[in-house]
Design an enzyme around this catalytic site. Structure first.
Site, mmCIF file in Angstrom:
data_model
loop_
_atom_site.group_PDB
_atom_site.id
_atom_site.type_symbol
_atom_site.label_atom_id
_atom_site.label_comp_id
_atom_site.label_asym_id
_atom_site.label_seq_id
_atom_site.Cartn_x
_atom_site.Cartn_y
_atom_site.Cartn_z
ATOM 1 N N HIS A 80 51.112 19.123 52.595
ATOM 2 C CA HIS A 80 51.212 20.205 51.496
ATOM 3 C C HIS A 80 50.774 21.605 52.128
ATOM 4 O O HIS A 80 50.724 22.606 51.395
ATOM 5 C CB HIS A 80 50.207 19.931 50.350
ATOM 6 C CG HIS A 80 50.938 18.697 49.624
ATOM 7 N ND1 HIS A 80 51.823 19.050 48.799
ATOM 8 C CD2 HIS A 80 50.598 17.311 49.334
ATOM 9 C CE1 HIS A 80 52.175 17.700 48.165
ATOM 10 N NE2 HIS A 80 51.531 16.718 48.642
ATOM 11 N N LYS A 113 48.354 30.722 38.748
ATOM 12 C CA LYS A 113 48.155 29.751 39.962
ATOM 13 C C LYS A 113 46.795 29.814 40.332
ATOM 14 O O LYS A 113 45.831 30.755 39.906
ATOM 15 C CB LYS A 113 49.151 30.033 40.974
ATOM 16 C CG LYS A 113 49.217 31.518 41.491
ATOM 17 C CD LYS A 113 50.425 31.446 42.442
ATOM 18 C CE LYS A 113 51.759 31.543 41.944
ATOM 19 N NZ LYS A 113 52.514 30.489 42.395
ATOM 20 N N LYS A 161 48.338 33.731 48.157
ATOM 21 C CA LYS A 161 48.993 33.670 46.919
ATOM 22 C C LYS A 161 49.392 35.266 46.442
ATOM 23 O O LYS A 161 50.145 35.570 45.622
ATOM 24 C CB LYS A 161 48.489 32.832 45.852
ATOM 25 C CG LYS A 161 48.430 31.545 46.292
ATOM 26 C CD LYS A 161 47.944 30.531 45.118
ATOM 27 C CE LYS A 161 48.023 28.976 45.646
ATOM 28 N NZ LYS A 161 49.442 28.178 45.581
ATOM 29 N N LYS A 211 58.911 25.593 37.205
ATOM 30 C CA LYS A 211 58.742 25.492 35.584
ATOM 31 C C LYS A 211 59.138 26.821 35.047
ATOM 32 O O LYS A 211 59.758 26.867 34.079
ATOM 33 C CB LYS A 211 57.257 25.242 35.462
ATOM 34 C CG LYS A 211 56.767 24.084 36.137
ATOM 35 C CD LYS A 211 55.286 24.017 36.252
ATOM 36 C CE LYS A 211 54.781 22.802 37.070
ATOM 37 N NZ LYS A 211 53.344 22.731 37.510
#
Length: 820
Positions: free
Chosen positions: A370, A561, A567, A673
Site C-alpha cells: 500500500h 484524510k 498528502k 467516494k
C-alpha cells in the site's frame, strides 16, 4: 463434525417475517427479555440495542447457511489479514443490505422511535487509521456480496484510533471507547482460543540418524480469544465473518502476590496481556512502543494462522491441499511475520520438512503493498526480533539464505542487488525488512493502482521484481457503493433509481446509463437540488458541533484524510492564504464564495502533521473573523474525523481535493467516494487519480502539477525551491505571512520551521506545484461560475465511477490471485 453432515439435510429455521408489525413486537420482546427494560422507561440506547438484536437474528440465519454451504461444497476460503478494519457503524449497513430499511423504520415509528436518531447513537468502531482500514472494511462487504467464502482477521482493540479534540487549535488525543457499553454485533468464541508465545529460547532435538527438530519454549504466553462479527453482503447474498482477537492472561491474578499485599503487582500478567489489544497503533517512537507494536502484529498473525490450520485439518487430512483450499491475503506489511509463523507451525508443530512447508507457504500467501514510503515499509531491529521471537529469527535467516543463494547462483545477481533483496538491511542498524519477507513468501504481490504498481517495479521492489518477474500485478482499489452511495446519499440514490432504474444497485457499472442525462437541464436541476440538501446537512452539523455558520450556496471545497505532509494539506492552506490576500486586495473582482473544509487526524508523534492542524485552525480564526473577506471565504477544520463524519461530508462536497505529491499516494479511495457522489476532483496525476481521469474523461477532472517522473527527476537533479518561491509573488507573500506570525500573533515563530522546510528542501514539492495548483483553482472558479457546465461534469463523474466499485476489485483478486 460439520464436514460430515450434508448441508441439504440440516434443519432450517422458519423464515422470519418482514412485516413491520411483527418486527415491532420482536423489538419489544428483545427490549424486555434481552435488555430488561419496560417500554415506558426505555432510553434511546436501549431501543438501538433491541433493534440491532432483531436485525442480527435475521442475519444469523444466513450466516449459518453460508458456513454450511462452504463446508458442503469444499469451497476455497479467503482469509484477509489486516491490522486495521475501519468498519464504522454497522446497523444501517446491515439493514440496507438485507433489504429491510423501510420495514424497520416503520416498525420503530409505530413505537414512537426515530430510526435516524438511534442509528446516530451507535458507536463508530474506529479500528483503523484511514484508507487502509476502510479498504479492508469495503473488501469484507464486497467478498460477501460476490459470494466468496471469507474471514477477516484483525485485533479487537479496546480503544481504536484516538478521539480527536482541539485545545486552542492543537490536536489533543483522547481514548476512543467504542466498547464501553458492549458490542451487540459480536459473539465470543471461547472454543477458538490459542496460546501465543513471546521470548524464551529454542532447543534442537534429534540429529544424526533422527530428523532435526526445533522446539520453541516461550518465556511468556497469552491467550488469544476470538470475537466474531457477521458481515452481510448486498441483498444478503452471503454472510461472512470478521474475527477479531482479544488478549487474555493465562493467570488473571497472581493470588500469592495479592495475598502478600502486592495488590497492583498481582495484576501485572493481566495488564501485560491486555495491553496487547488495548490501543490501535501505539506510538512507536520509543523502544517499548516498537516492541508493543511487534507483539500486536505477531499476536494476531499467530492466532489467525493457528485458527486457519485448525479449520483446514477439520475438513482435510493434511496440508498438501492448503494452497488449493486456502488463500491468505496480507494487507500491507503488518501481518508479514505470518510468513515465518506459518513455517514454524508447519515444521515445528505439524512435522513437515522445511522445503515442503516453504512450498505450501508461498502457494497460500499473497501480499498487497500500500505504500512506497520507506518508513511505512516496516522493518524491525534484529536484536528485538531475536529476543521476542527467537525461532522466527532463525526461520528468517533460513529463508534469506535460500533466497540469496538462488539469486547469486541462478540469477547471477551482483552485490548491490543482493543487498537490496536481502531480508536483512545492513545499512546501519541491522533490521529485518518485512516488505521483502512478505514479497519473498508470497506467490502474488499486488499494487493498488496502475501507477503505484509500475512504481513498485521501478523503485522499492525493483530487484525483487527482477528476481521474481511474474509476481507483481495490479489490483486498483475500489469502494463499496452500498455504503458510499446508497446509504450515505439516499437522496441521490433515489434520483438515480427514478432516472435510470435499479440495475446499478446490483452492478455499479450500470451507472453509465446516467451519462446521457448530463446534458439534460431538468435532470441537472434535480441533481443540484440533491447536492444542496446534502450541503445543508453538513452546514447544520458544523453549526451544531462548532458554532460556525457556513453558506450552503458557497462552493464546498473539501480535503479529508489522514494529516501527512505528502498528502499536502499544507499546499491547500498556503493557497488559501494567497486567496485570502487576493480577496482583500481586489474586492472589486467577482470572487467565487468558498468554504474550505479540512478534517483528519495526525499521528501523535508526527510533529509537523500536528503543526499543520494548528495552522489550519489559526488560519480559520483569522479569515473567519475578518470583515474584509465579506463571507467570500471560510475555513473549517472539523475535529474527530471518522467514518460517520465522512458519510456526511462526502455527499456534500462540490470540490474534492486529491493533491498528494505525485508518486507518493498508492491509490486513495476518498477520491472515488467524492466523485461517485458528484464532486469535481482537483488533483495531481497520483495514485488512482490517473485511472479516474481515464474513466471520467480529462475534461471532467482538473489535473495539475508535476508527474511522478518529474518529481523523481527534480529530486535526483537537485530541486531549488528558493528560486521558485522568489519567482512567485503570491507564494512568497503567503509563506512570509505564515512564517512571520500573521496567523499566530501569540507565537510569531510557531510556523517558521514548517516554512523553512519548504525553502530549504521542499521534499513534497509544495513550492514546485504551487503556481500550477493556484491556476487550477482559478480554473475551478471559472467552471463553477457556469452551473450548466459544472453539473454536466459532476453528473458524468457519478455516471462513470462504477468501475471503481470494490466488487470489481474483489472479482479480480478472486480470479487472478486467489483462484476462488
Amino acid at each position: 463434525m460439520i464436514n460430515n453432515l450434508n448441508a441439504a439435510d440440516l434443519p432450517r429455521p422458519a423464515p422470519r417475517s418482514s412485516n413491520p408489525e411483527i418486527m415491532a413486537s420482536e423489538i419489544i420482546e428483545r427490549l424486555t427479555y434481552r435488555i430488561g427494560k419496560d417500554v415506558k422507561v426505555a432510553k434511546p440506547h436501549d431501543w438501538l440495542t433491541a433493534t440491532i438484536l432483531v436485525v442480527r437474528d435475521r442475519i444469523i440465519d444466513k450466516w449459518m447457511e453460508s458456513t454450511r454451504k462452504a463446508y458442503a461444497n469444499n469451497s476455497k476460503r479467503v482469509y484477509y489479514l489486516s491490522l486495521e478494519f475501519l468498519i464504522g457503524r454497522l446497523m444501517r449497513d446491515a439493514i440496507s443490505n438485507i433489504g429491510l430499511m423501510h420495514e424497520i423504520r416503520d416498525a420503530l415509528s409505530s413505537l414512537g422511535v426515530d430510526l435516524d436518531v438511534i442509528a446516530g447513537l451507535e458507536p463508530d468502531a474506529a479500528l483503523g487509521n484511514g484508507g487502509l482500514g476502510r479498504l479492508a472494511a469495503c473488501f469484507m462487504e464486497s467478498m460477501a456480496t460476490v459470494d466468496i467464502p471469507a474471514y477477516g482477521y484483525g485485533i479487537r482493540y479496546v480503544h481504536g484510533l484516538f478521539r480527536q479534540q482541539m485545545a486552542d487549535g492543537w490536536q489533543v488525543e483522547l481514548p476512543e471507547t467504542w466498547l464501553a457499553h458492549g458490542n451487540p454485533w459480536e459473539f465470543e468464541r471461547r472454543e477458538s482460543s490459542y496460546e501465543i508465545g513471546f521470548g524464551g529460547s529454542v532447543e534442537t532435538i534429534g540429529g544424526y540418524e533422527d530428523p532435526q527438530r526445533f522446539v520453541w519454549k516461550p518465556a511468556e504466553r497469552v491467550i488469544a480469544m476470538a470475537y466474531d462479527t457477521p458481515v452481510v453482503g448486498w441483498r444478503g447474498t452471503r454472510v461472512n465473518t470478521l474475527r477479531l482477537w482479544s488478549a487474555q492472561p493465562i493467570d488473571p491474578i497472581l493470588l500469592a502476590a495479592f495475598n502478600a499485599g502486592d495488590h497492583i503487582g498481582a495484576l501485572r500478567e493481566s495488564n501485560k496481556a491486555e495491553s496487547l489489544t488495548r490501543v490501535l497503533y501505539p506510538a512507536d517512537a520509543t523502544p517499548a512502543g516498537q516492541e508493543l507494536r511487534l507483539r500486536q502484529e505477531f499476536f494476531f498473525s499467530s492466532a489467525s494462522l493457528q485458527d486457519i490450520l485448525r479449520r483446514h485439518l477439520q475438513q482435510y487430512p493434511d496440508f498438501t491441499s492448503l494452497p488449493d483450499k486456502v488463500s491468505i491475503q496480507l494487507n500491507d506489511t503488518h501481518p508479514a511475520i505470518s510468513i515465518a509463523e506459518m513455517i514454524r507451525l508447519l515444521c515445528d508443530v505439524h512435522g513437515l520438512e522445511f522445503e515442503e512447508a516453504w512450498k505450501i507457504t508461498q502457494g497460500t500467501f499473497s501480499y498487497t503493498n500500500h505504500t512506497l514510503l520507506p518508513e511505512a515499509l516496516e522493518s524491525w531491529p534484529v536484536p528485538l526480533l531475536e529476543r521476542l521471537l527467537p525461532r522466527h529469527m532463525q526461520i528468517v535467516y533460513a529463508i534469506n539464505a535460500n533466497t540469496l543463494l538462488f539469486a547469486r547462483k541462478e540469477k547471477k545477481m551482483a552485490d548491490q542487488q543482493i543487498r537490496s533483496i536481502s531480508l536483512i538491511d545492513e545499512g546501519g542498524e541491522r533490521r529485518v525488512r518485512m516488505g521483502n519477507l512478505a514479497f519473498i513468501g508470497s506467490h502474488s504481490i499486488n499494487g493498488v493502482s496502475a501507477l503505484h504498481t509500475d512504481l513498485m517495479k521501478e523503485t522499492v521492489f525493483a530487484d525483487l521484481h527482477s528476481l521474481y518477474p511474474d509476481r507483481i500485478n495490479n489490483k486498483t482499489n475500489g469502494i463499496t457503493p452500498r455504503r458510499w452511495l446508497m446509504q450515505c446519499n439516499p437522496g441521490l440514490t433515489s434520483l438515480l433509481r427514478e432516472t435510470i432504474g435499479d440495475d446499478f444497485l446490483d452492478d455499479a457499472e450500470k451507472l453509465t446509463a446516467l451519462d446521457r442525462f448530463a446534458d439534460d437541464a431538468g435532470f441537472r436541476e434535480k441533481f443540484a437540488e440533491v447536492k444542496r440538501l446534502n450541503k445543508v446537512r453538513l452546514a447544520n452539523t458544523v453549526a451544531q458541533r462548532m458554532g460556525i455558520r457556513v453558506d450552503p450556496s458557497a462552493m464546498f471545497d473539501i480535503q479529508i484524510k489522514r494529516i501527512h505532509e505528502y498528502k499536502r494539506q499544507l499546499l491547500n492552506l498556503i493557497e488559501t492564504v494567497a486567496l485570502y490576500d487576493q480577496i482583500r486586495s481586489h474586492p472589486e473582482l467577482d470572487w467565487v464564495p468558498r468554504v474550505k473544509f479540512f478534517a483528519g487526524k495526525a499521528a501523535p508523534s508526527y510533529h509537523n502533521a500536528k503543526l499543520i492542524i494548528k495552522l489550519a485552525n489559526d488560519i480559520a480564526r483569522v479569515i473567519n473573523n475578518d470583515p474584509a473577506v465579506r463571507g467570500l471565504l471560510k475555513v473549517v477544520f472539523i475535529p474527530n474525523y471518522n467514518v460517520s463524519l465522512a458519510e456526511i461530508m462526502v455527499p456534500a462536497a462540490d470540490l474534492s481535493e486529491q493533491i498528494s505529491t505525485a508518486g507518493m499516494e498508492a491509490s486513495g479511495t476518498g477520491n472515488m467516494k467524492f466523485a461517485l457522489n458528484g464532486a469535481l476532483t482537483i488533483g495531481t496525476l497520483d495514485g488512482a487519480n490517473v485511472e479516474m481521469r481515464d474513466h471520467v474523461g480529462a475534461e471532467n477532472i482538473v489535473i495539475f502539477g508535476m508527474t511522478a517522473d518529474e518529481v523523481a527527476k527534480a529530486r535526483a537533479e537537485g530541486h531549488n525551491p528558493r528560486a521558485i518561491i522568489e519567482g512567485s509573488s503570491e507564494l512568497s507573500q503567503a509563506l512570509s505571512s505564515i512564517a512571520s506570525g500573521v496567523f499566530s500573533p501569540d507565537d510569531r515563530s510557531r510556523f517558521a520551521g514548517l516554512i523553512d522546510g519548504i525553502y530549504n528542501s521542499d521534499w513534497f514539492m509544495v513550492a514546485a506545484d504551487f503556481d500550477a495548483y493556484a491556476n487550477a483553482q482559478r480554473e475551478v472558479d471559472a467552471i463553477w461560475s457556469d452551473p450548466d457546465s459544472w453539473y454536466a461534469k459532476t453528473v458524468r463523474n457519478t455516471a462513470r465511477m462504477g468501475w471503481f466499485s470494490s466488487d470489481r476489485t474483489i472479482r479480480q483478486y478472486a480470479t487472478e490471485i486467489w483462484r476462488a
